[in-house]
Design an enzyme around this catalytic site. Sequence first.
Site, PDB file in Angstrom:
ATOM      1  N   ARG A 118       0.815  -1.227   0.000  1.00 60.09           N
ATOM      2  CA  ARG A 118       0.000   0.000   0.000  1.00 60.09           C
ATOM      3  C   ARG A 118       0.844   1.271   0.000  1.00 60.09           C
ATOM      4  O   ARG A 118       0.374   2.337   0.393  1.00 60.09           O
ATOM      5  CB  ARG A 118      -0.978   0.003   1.175  1.00 60.09           C
ATOM      6  N   LYS A 140       1.158  11.239 -10.275  1.00 64.82           N
ATOM      7  CA  LYS A 140       0.258  10.379 -11.043  1.00 64.82           C
ATOM      8  C   LYS A 140       1.029   9.146 -11.496  1.00 64.82           C
ATOM      9  O   LYS A 140       2.128   9.251 -12.047  1.00 64.82           O
ATOM     10  CB  LYS A 140      -0.285  11.098 -12.268  1.00 64.82           C
ATOM     11  N   GLU A 182       4.591  19.426 -24.171  1.00 70.28           N
ATOM     12  CA  GLU A 182       4.174  19.649 -22.789  1.00 70.28           C
ATOM     13  C   GLU A 182       4.726  20.971 -22.250  1.00 70.28           C
ATOM     14  O   GLU A 182       4.100  21.610 -21.396  1.00 70.28           O
ATOM     15  CB  GLU A 182       4.617  18.481 -21.906  1.00 70.28           C
ATOM     16  N   LYS A 224       3.809  23.003 -13.334  1.00 71.70           N
ATOM     17  CA  LYS A 224       3.190  21.777 -12.850  1.00 71.70           C
ATOM     18  C   LYS A 224       3.270  21.677 -11.333  1.00 71.70           C
ATOM     19  O   LYS A 224       2.317  21.250 -10.677  1.00 71.70           O
ATOM     20  CB  LYS A 224       3.834  20.559 -13.494  1.00 71.70           C
ATOM     21  N   GLU A 234      -6.549  15.830  -8.465  1.00 71.95           N
ATOM     22  CA  GLU A 234      -7.301  16.269  -9.631  1.00 71.95           C
ATOM     23  C   GLU A 234      -8.776  16.494  -9.314  1.00 71.95           C
ATOM     24  O   GLU A 234      -9.674  16.102 -10.058  1.00 71.95           O
ATOM     25  CB  GLU A 234      -7.158  15.244 -10.773  1.00 71.95           C
ATOM     26  N   ARG A 238      -6.228  20.773 -11.051  1.00 67.48           N
ATOM     27  CA  ARG A 238      -5.222  19.977 -11.743  1.00 67.48           C
ATOM     28  C   ARG A 238      -5.663  19.572 -13.145  1.00 67.48           C
ATOM     29  O   ARG A 238      -4.833  19.263 -13.998  1.00 67.48           O
ATOM     30  CB  ARG A 238      -4.864  18.745 -10.911  1.00 67.48           C
ATOM     31  N   ASN A 242      -4.382  18.838 -18.303  1.00 65.85           N
ATOM     32  CA  ASN A 242      -4.812  17.946 -19.378  1.00 65.85           C
ATOM     33  C   ASN A 242      -5.149  18.698 -20.661  1.00 65.85           C
ATOM     34  O   ASN A 242      -5.794  18.142 -21.553  1.00 65.85           O
ATOM     35  CB  ASN A 242      -6.026  17.128 -18.932  1.00 65.85           C
ATOM     36  N   HIS A 245      -5.107  16.932 -23.976  1.00 61.58           N
ATOM     37  CA  HIS A 245      -4.935  15.504 -23.733  1.00 61.58           C
ATOM     38  C   HIS A 245      -6.170  14.659 -24.064  1.00 61.58           C
ATOM     39  O   HIS A 245      -6.044  13.455 -24.266  1.00 61.58           O
ATOM     40  CB  HIS A 245      -4.538  15.272 -22.273  1.00 61.58           C
ATOM     41  N   HIS A 249      -4.867  11.716 -26.098  1.00 59.61           N
ATOM     42  CA  HIS A 249      -4.844  10.322 -25.654  1.00 59.61           C
ATOM     43  C   HIS A 249      -5.594   9.422 -26.627  1.00 59.61           C
ATOM     44  O   HIS A 249      -5.209   8.267 -26.855  1.00 59.61           O
ATOM     45  CB  HIS A 249      -5.453  10.203 -24.259  1.00 59.61           C
ATOM     46  N   HIS A 261       3.486  10.720 -27.535  1.00 61.49           N
ATOM     47  CA  HIS A 261       2.565  11.453 -26.674  1.00 61.49           C
ATOM     48  C   HIS A 261       2.561  12.942 -26.989  1.00 61.49           C
ATOM     49  O   HIS A 261       1.493  13.560 -27.135  1.00 61.49           O
ATOM     50  CB  HIS A 261       2.952  11.229 -25.206  1.00 61.49           C
TER      51      HIS A 261
END
Length: 357
Positions: A118, A140, A182, A224, A234, A238, A242, A245, A249, A261
């Site tokens: 965990r 992330k 980015e 960032k 998010e 946040r 994206n 994106h 994606h 990407h």
Amino acid sequence: MGDATVIRVGDAYDVVVGHGVSDRVVGLLAPGVRQVLVVRPEALARLAGPVLSRLREAGLEVHEAVVPDAETAKTADVAAGLWASLGRHAFTRSDAVVAVGGGTVTDLAGFVAATWLRGVAVVHVPTTLLAMVDAAVGGKTGINTAQGKNLVGAFHEPSGVLCDLDALETLPRADLVAGLAEVVKAGFIADPVILDLVEADPEGATRWDGPHTRELVERAIAVKAEVVAADLREAFRREILNYGHTLGHAVEQVSGFRVRHGEAVAVGMVFAAELAHRAGRVDDALLARHRSVLTSLGLPTTYADASFEELLAVMARDKKSRGSLLRFVVLDGLADPGRLEGPSEADLRAAFAALAP
């Protein structure tokens, strides 16, 4: 730290940027670490060398895990292999994972660290521009499934990030250029100085040792860091990261991840700008600036390799969607990001048609 720049991510961890900083990895590990699993792709034995050496010199028990290159590493099977390695070596919560590689490696290793017992510590040593300014910062983590990119994952902040700019010297030009998407995104959503620097010297921006490369990297990371420190999970703010994106994606997935990407995000930003323009939220000049900045770097601003219907089906599974409602990050002006919920199919189709070569 000498010539290194330290960018603090809230009160959680540091991102260290500079030349020759990858050998500082031990300083980012908590006291009491006994074992470290270093995860790297097949092609990066040389870049991982200084990290491995420094860890061993510090008296740590070091295990090396070599994973496939690129998106093929981000699978449940590869993650299971890493969990098995941690189990064989009896890793405890006081041990750590170190990721040396691009964004796929930091995503994968971060996910494995997040889920073992965990949560164990992870340090990222990104070796690509994309990973430095995006994947390695923010906590992330994730792997891909047949249904989409990063649909299985967890939020797990690293103990620290080392961005050694010397690693960029080995990066193929196409990958460096793709990573700039980015950086440009950070310029559009928060820091217009990035766009000014690119426009002043686009050729220099595409060199690992360009006159503004370090500043571009640091500014993008700072954007960032500020956003994720305010909204790790998010919940709201946040999502602005994206930008580009949602379509990006989808382009990646329908191509079988053959499209880089950054290339996909470049197309996605133009698509988002077209949507915002049709909604009256972006003027002609800002729409045109998207194309001019991205084109000057050699990034794509057109797309014709899949149908609107194919991409729409993938976008419907995007993490920002709510039920059947598509949600896009758009701009309401330069460095003024917002959201567009439920655009009409007519506007979606028109924005997609505007991407035609």
